[in-house]
Design a protein around this motif. Structure first.
Motif, PDB file in Angstrom:
ATOM      1  N   THR A  40       3.658   5.015   5.655  1.00  0.00           N
ATOM      2  CA  THR A  40       3.582   6.456   5.409  1.00  0.00           C
ATOM      3  C   THR A  40       3.684   7.197   6.733  1.00  0.00           C
ATOM      4  OG1 THR A  40       1.176   6.409   5.558  1.00  0.00           O
ATOM      5  CG2 THR A  40       2.137   6.183   3.361  1.00  0.00           C
ATOM      6  N   PRO A  41       4.332   8.342   6.749  1.00  0.00           N
ATOM      7  CA  PRO A  41       4.440   9.113   8.002  1.00  0.00           C
ATOM      8  C   PRO A  41       3.061   9.496   8.537  1.00  0.00           C
ATOM      9  CG  PRO A  41       5.917   9.969   6.315  1.00  0.00           C
ATOM     10  CD  PRO A  41       5.018   8.990   5.627  1.00  0.00           C
ATOM     11  N   LYS A  42       2.904   9.446   9.835  1.00  0.00           N
ATOM     12  CA  LYS A  42       1.648   9.845  10.456  1.00  0.00           C
ATOM     13  C   LYS A  42       1.390  11.315  10.155  1.00  0.00           C
ATOM     14  CE  LYS A  42      -0.965   9.132  14.704  1.00  0.00           C
ATOM     15  NZ  LYS A  42      -1.920   8.243  14.031  1.00  0.00           N
ATOM     16  N   GLY A  43       0.166  11.637   9.813  1.00  0.00           N
ATOM     17  CA  GLY A  43      -0.179  12.995   9.416  1.00  0.00           C
ATOM     18  C   GLY A  43      -0.209  13.189   7.912  1.00  0.00           C
ATOM     19  N   SER A  44       0.045  12.113   7.167  1.00  0.00           N
ATOM     20  CA  SER A  44       0.009  12.211   5.705  1.00  0.00           C
ATOM     21  C   SER A  44      -1.413  12.361   5.178  1.00  0.00           C
ATOM     22  CB  SER A  44       0.658  10.965   5.076  1.00  0.00           C
ATOM     23  OG  SER A  44       2.016  10.858   5.431  1.00  0.00           O
ATOM     24  N   PHE A  45      -2.394  11.903   5.972  1.00  0.00           N
ATOM     25  CA  PHE A  45      -3.794  11.952   5.555  1.00  0.00           C
ATOM     26  C   PHE A  45      -4.646  12.519   6.680  1.00  0.00           C
ATOM     27  CE2 PHE A  45      -1.718   8.417   3.361  1.00  0.00           C
ATOM     28  CZ  PHE A  45      -1.914   8.800   2.041  1.00  0.00           C
ATOM     29  N   LEU A  46      -5.677  13.265   6.301  1.00  0.00           N
ATOM     30  CA  LEU A  46      -6.508  13.981   7.269  1.00  0.00           C
ATOM     31  C   LEU A  46      -7.966  13.556   7.153  1.00  0.00           C
ATOM     32  CD1 LEU A  46      -5.019  17.555   6.636  1.00  0.00           C
ATOM     33  CD2 LEU A  46      -4.272  15.861   8.345  1.00  0.00           C
ATOM     34  N   CYS A  67     -11.563  11.826   3.476  1.00  0.00           N
ATOM     35  CA  CYS A  67     -10.135  11.748   3.763  1.00  0.00           C
ATOM     36  C   CYS A  67      -9.365  12.438   2.648  1.00  0.00           C
ATOM     37  CB  CYS A  67      -9.692  10.292   3.882  1.00  0.00           C
ATOM     38  SG  CYS A  67      -7.925  10.107   4.276  1.00  0.00           S
ATOM     39  N   ILE A  68      -8.502  13.374   3.013  1.00  0.00           N
ATOM     40  CA  ILE A  68      -7.702  14.097   2.030  1.00  0.00           C
ATOM     41  C   ILE A  68      -6.218  13.937   2.351  1.00  0.00           C
ATOM     42  CG2 ILE A  68      -9.515  15.800   1.575  1.00  0.00           C
ATOM     43  CD1 ILE A  68      -7.925  17.772   3.351  1.00  0.00           C
ATOM     44  N   PRO A  69      -5.383  14.024   1.339  1.00  0.00           N
ATOM     45  CA  PRO A  69      -3.945  14.033   1.616  1.00  0.00           C
ATOM     46  C   PRO A  69      -3.545  15.367   2.242  1.00  0.00           C
ATOM     47  CG  PRO A  69      -4.359  14.363  -0.724  1.00  0.00           C
ATOM     48  CD  PRO A  69      -5.691  14.069  -0.097  1.00  0.00           C
ATOM     49  N   ALA A  70      -2.555  15.333   3.108  1.00  0.00           N
ATOM     50  CA  ALA A  70      -2.103  16.563   3.758  1.00  0.00           C
ATOM     51  C   ALA A  70      -1.561  17.552   2.742  1.00  0.00           C
ATOM     52  CB  ALA A  70      -1.043  16.242   4.809  1.00  0.00           C
ATOM     53  N   THR A  71      -1.024  17.040   1.654  1.00  0.00           N
ATOM     54  CA  THR A  71      -0.583  17.885   0.543  1.00  0.00           C
ATOM     55  C   THR A  71      -1.114  17.285  -0.753  1.00  0.00           C
ATOM     56  OG1 THR A  71       1.499  16.656   0.327  1.00  0.00           O
ATOM     57  CG2 THR A  71       1.521  18.620   1.735  1.00  0.00           C
ATOM     58  N   GLY A  72      -1.461  18.143  -1.679  1.00  0.00           N
ATOM     59  CA  GLY A  72      -1.995  17.662  -2.944  1.00  0.00           C
ATOM     60  C   GLY A  72      -3.492  17.477  -2.904  1.00  0.00           C
ATOM     61  N   SER A  73      -4.036  16.938  -3.994  1.00  0.00           N
ATOM     62  CA  SER A  73      -5.492  16.775  -4.105  1.00  0.00           C
ATOM     63  C   SER A  73      -5.844  15.473  -4.807  1.00  0.00           C
ATOM     64  CB  SER A  73      -6.082  17.960  -4.883  1.00  0.00           C
ATOM     65  OG  SER A  73      -5.464  18.063  -6.169  1.00  0.00           O
ATOM     66  N   GLN A  74      -5.055  14.433  -4.577  1.00  0.00           N
ATOM     67  CA  GLN A  74      -5.260  13.176  -5.275  1.00  0.00           C
ATOM     68  C   GLN A  74      -6.251  12.272  -4.538  1.00  0.00           C
ATOM     69  OE1 GLN A  74      -2.506  14.187  -3.728  1.00  0.00           O
ATOM     70  NE2 GLN A  74      -1.350  12.496  -2.781  1.00  0.00           N
ATOM     71  N   ASP A  75      -6.612  11.188  -5.224  1.00  0.00           N
ATOM     72  CA  ASP A  75      -7.417  10.142  -4.598  1.00  0.00           C
ATOM     73  C   ASP A  75      -6.642   9.542  -3.423  1.00  0.00           C
ATOM     74  OD1 ASP A  75      -9.078  10.629  -6.742  1.00  0.00           O
ATOM     75  OD2 ASP A  75      -8.583   8.760  -7.794  1.00  0.00           O
ATOM     76  N   VAL A  76      -7.378   8.956  -2.460  1.00  0.00           N
ATOM     77  CA  VAL A  76      -6.746   8.339  -1.299  1.00  0.00           C
ATOM     78  C   VAL A  76      -7.304   6.927  -1.124  1.00  0.00           C
ATOM     79  CG1 VAL A  76      -6.367   8.448   1.190  1.00  0.00           C
ATOM     80  CG2 VAL A  76      -6.444  10.563  -0.145  1.00  0.00           C
ATOM     81  N   ASN A  77      -6.410   5.954  -1.015  1.00  0.00           N
ATOM     82  CA  ASN A  77      -6.822   4.582  -0.742  1.00  0.00           C
ATOM     83  C   ASN A  77      -7.014   4.394   0.763  1.00  0.00           C
ATOM     84  OD1 ASN A  77      -6.729   3.709  -3.446  1.00  0.00           O
ATOM     85  ND2 ASN A  77      -4.499   3.486  -3.315  1.00  0.00           N
ATOM     86  N   ASP A 129      -2.545   6.752   9.299  1.00  0.00           N
ATOM     87  CA  ASP A 129      -3.551   7.618   9.913  1.00  0.00           C
ATOM     88  C   ASP A 129      -4.893   6.915  10.011  1.00  0.00           C
ATOM     89  OD1 ASP A 129      -2.040  10.198  10.178  1.00  0.00           O
ATOM     90  OD2 ASP A 129      -1.787   9.843   8.023  1.00  0.00           O
ATOM     91  N   SER A 130      -5.621   7.267  11.060  1.00  0.00           N
ATOM     92  CA  SER A 130      -6.923   6.643  11.298  1.00  0.00           C
ATOM     93  C   SER A 130      -7.947   7.703  11.666  1.00  0.00           C
ATOM     94  CB  SER A 130      -6.817   5.616  12.431  1.00  0.00           C
ATOM     95  OG  SER A 130      -8.063   5.020  12.700  1.00  0.00           O
ATOM     96  N   SER A 131      -9.171   7.469  11.235  1.00  0.00           N
ATOM     97  CA  SER A 131     -10.274   8.330  11.650  1.00  0.00           C
ATOM     98  C   SER A 131     -10.639   8.051  13.096  1.00  0.00           C
ATOM     99  CB  SER A 131     -11.496   8.063  10.767  1.00  0.00           C
ATOM    100  OG  SER A 131     -12.048   6.782  11.075  1.00  0.00           O
ATOM    101  N   ASN A 132     -11.489   8.876  13.663  1.00  0.00           N
ATOM    102  CA  ASN A 132     -12.129   8.526  14.929  1.00  0.00           C
ATOM    103  C   ASN A 132     -12.935   7.249  14.750  1.00  0.00           C
ATOM    104  OD1 ASN A 132     -11.122  10.795  16.202  1.00  0.00           O
ATOM    105  ND2 ASN A 132     -12.936  12.027  15.779  1.00  0.00           N
ATOM    106  N   THR A 133     -13.208   6.575  15.843  1.00  0.00           N
ATOM    107  CA  THR A 133     -14.067   5.395  15.798  1.00  0.00           C
ATOM    108  C   THR A 133     -15.523   5.823  15.897  1.00  0.00           C
ATOM    109  OG1 THR A 133     -12.384   3.958  16.773  1.00  0.00           O
ATOM    110  CG2 THR A 133     -14.688   3.247  16.962  1.00  0.00           C
TER     111      THR A 133
END
Length: 603
Positions: A40-46, A67-77, A129-133
């Motif tokens: 997935t392109p970087k920035g797809s998840f926030l 964690c949310i998708p950059a667009t939409g409001s669906q579940d995120v794995n 995409d990754s969260s902070n550590t």
């Protein structure tokens, strides 16, 4: 009471609110480099609210993110990675989890099988995409005699002053952080929130528009409360506290409603019951705090009532410390001097009026006593803050522990705060002895005396309360009988000022200075004058500062406990942050088996 085993099953089956996973090492793998590549392109998840850990035990901890998708409001794995090094070369496990939209895309993972007294690193990934550590730490084993160092916080109002003190706190070396409540404020634009605020904290708009209070509006819907948590957790300084330390949190009133009891608000004399609103506030708190729900209780899918949650709990921290966290809102009885009855007596509006002064604040002691007798008769028991079941749990926990220090995570003040005007030069109708804060333990005098007398009768020593709520610094001995010279010293109460909320003195000052009564004006003319008045009327205070913001850090050892109050500077007159955030440090020590507080001011 639901058994722990059956409740764990309930939680897991409750649409994925909590995931439980072992941290047993990945077989044949010492690195996370072999993880599959995500396309997935970087920035797809926030990961806009960062990461958090909480409720550490010797062999487990809760890890959290949103964690949310950059667009939409669906579940995120997602994938949760945990390791013993910050570069994840010694990865222990990669755990699949799902951030469900129904829980505002927040996730909670209980990681088990950990080693006691060990630092761990963790991060969440979604696609590329990754969260902070984040960094977390398990508790030491019960046999450990090493010192324990922790901080505690309260009252971090977004809308007033600043949070720069959190930057200082994030640099400390701590085992964990305790939050004793008012993590958010449910009101927006209230009178007590109208003052200077740092530029980083813009105005908050509630999705529903909020409900009108006596000033400003207050959160009502689940989206309103979620918006508050998202906003607060969007501040990178608060994120750094969660990212660096595990947190043990309890709530106070503002997570739901100012001065609340059970599911009742107190904005007006009606004390309107708002069960749905209470449940909304509860759910948002549960979604955004890293709580171990296998150890307590939350049933988000129940459809009725407000007691679908239980959050009081305890933590054994080595040989030196047993931490007991109490809930002083969900089970408390109505304030003893209830506003509607009082309003009728004095001829005020018993529904829409506001008689908080005279019922919850600045209450004549004889009036409090009369109302308590009446309420005791009506209830068939003494009015309580903790409720019957929690009170017994508290007693049993403190009686049965063999830890040296019993640390009480306590929301509201235990220290006596009386003001005696019987001999003052004031009008005859004001010549009385007053209880300043009946929303605190002083407002439930018989329950307070009974609980403290239990500690005396059972020879339970080395009890220290760590407290918030009041927006002040206090250090005081607390006696089982409040009258001067009559009680036995039972415990020490260290009360820390709010991170940002306006000070207790600031709240009181206008009303008393505008009284036009010289004797009263002189008592409140300056912060120092008010502090001196409080110490004169309440001789068990070792230290007070009622015009302060900040936080506190404690070190618990075998022979003594030390506490340091960190007072932060106010904003500059132009609203900018002060060049030197730390204004003052005050250090206290209490030796084992004593309640004597040794003060080293400006340490």
């Amino acid at each position: 009471m639901t058994s722990r085993r059956s409740f764990i099953s309930t939680v897991i089956q409750s649409a994925g609110f909590l995931t439980i996973a072992s941290a047993l090492p990945i077989a044949g793998c010492g690195s996370s480099d072999d993880a599959p590549v995500n396309l997935t392109p970087k920035g797809s998840f926030l990961f806009g609210q960062g990461v958090a850990s909480g409720d550490p035990r010797t062999n487990s901890v809760i890890l959290w993110t949103r964690c949310i998708p950059a667009t939409g409001s669906q579940d995120v794995n997602l994938s949760l990675q945990i390791a013993t090094d910050s570069e994840f070369k010694n990865a222990l496990q990669s755990i699949p989890v799902t951030a469900l939209a129904k829980y505002d895309n927040t996730v909670r993972v209980k990681v088990t099988g950990l080693t006691a007294d060990q630092v761990y690193y963790y991060r969440f990934t979604a696609g590329s995409d990754s969260s902070n550590t984040g960094t977390t730490k398990t508790l030491p084993p019960v046999t450990s005699t090493r010192d324990i160092r922790f901080a505690w916080l309260s009252c971090q109002d977004w809308s007033i002053n600043h949070w720069a003190g959190l930057t200082l706190l994030a640099k400390e070396q701590l085992d964990f952080v305790i939050h004793v409540g008012d993590y958010i404020y449910e009101t927006v634009g209230a009178a007590f929130q109208t003052g200077q605020v740092e530029a980083a904290h813009g105005p908050i708009t509630l999705p529903s528009g909020g409900l009108k209070a006596k000033s400003g509006v207050y959160a009502n819907t689940i989206d309103d409360y979620r918006t508050l948590y998202r906003t607060y957790r969007g501040d990178t300084r608060l994120q750094s506290i969660h990212q660096n330390f595990p947190m043990i949190a309890i709530w106070d009133d503002h997570e739901f409603s100012d001065d609340c009891w059970q599911d009742h608000q107190t904005y007006t004399n009606e004390n309107k019951q708002e069960t749905t609103r209470r449940r909304n506030a509860t759910q948002a708190w549960a979604e955004y705090q890293p709580i171990d729900w296998t150890d307590v209780q939350f049933q988000p899918d129940t459809t009725t009532g407000f007691t679908n949650i239980r959050i009081y709990r305890d933590f054994r921290v080595g040989q030196n410390m047993h931490l007991v966290m109490t809930d002083e809102r969900l089970y408390r009885d109505d304030h003893i001097v209830d506003e509607a009855t009082f309003a009728k007596i004095v001829g005020h509006d018993s529904v829409n009026g506001d008689d908080s002064v005279g019922t919850r604040y600045f209450v004549p002691q004889p009036v409090l006593g009369q109302f308590e007798q009446t309420k005791t008769t009506a209830l068939g028991r003494v009015p309580s803050i903790l409720g019957t079941a929690q009170t017994q749990w508290f007693k049993d926990t403190l009686k049965n522990t063999d830890a040296t220090w019993k640390i009480w995570g306590n929301e509201v003040a235990l220290s006596r705060m009386w003001l005696d005007l019987r001999a003052a030069e004031v009008p005859a109708q004001l010549k009385n002895r007053y209880v300043l804060n009946c929303d605190a333990w002083d407002g439930y005098p018989t329950a307070k005396q009974e609980l403290l007398s239990y500690l005396v009768d059972n020879k339970i020593k080395n009890v220290v309360a760590i407290t918030g709520d009041l927006h002040a610094f206090q250090a005081s001995v607390v006696r089982n009988i409040a009258e001067n010279g009559q009680g036995t010293p039972v415990l020490v109460d260290f009360l820390a000022a709010g991170v940002s909320s306006s000070s207790f003195y600031t709240y009181l000052k206008p009303g008393f200075l505008n009284s036009g009564i010289p004797a009263i004006v002189s008592m409140f003319a300056t912060p120092t004058a008010f502090d001196d008045t409080m110490k004169l009327n309440n001789p068990d205070f070792a230290y007070v500062d009622h015009d302060a913001q900040g936080y506190a850090i404690a070190t618990v050892g075998s022979a003594q406990m030390s506490v340091t109050f960190y007072k932060t500077a106010k904003l500059n007159s132009d609203g900018s942050l002060p060049a030197n955030i730390l204004l003052k440090k005050t250090q206290f020590t209490v030796a084992k088996d004593t309640t004597t507080i040794v003060v080293k001011d400006n340490a």
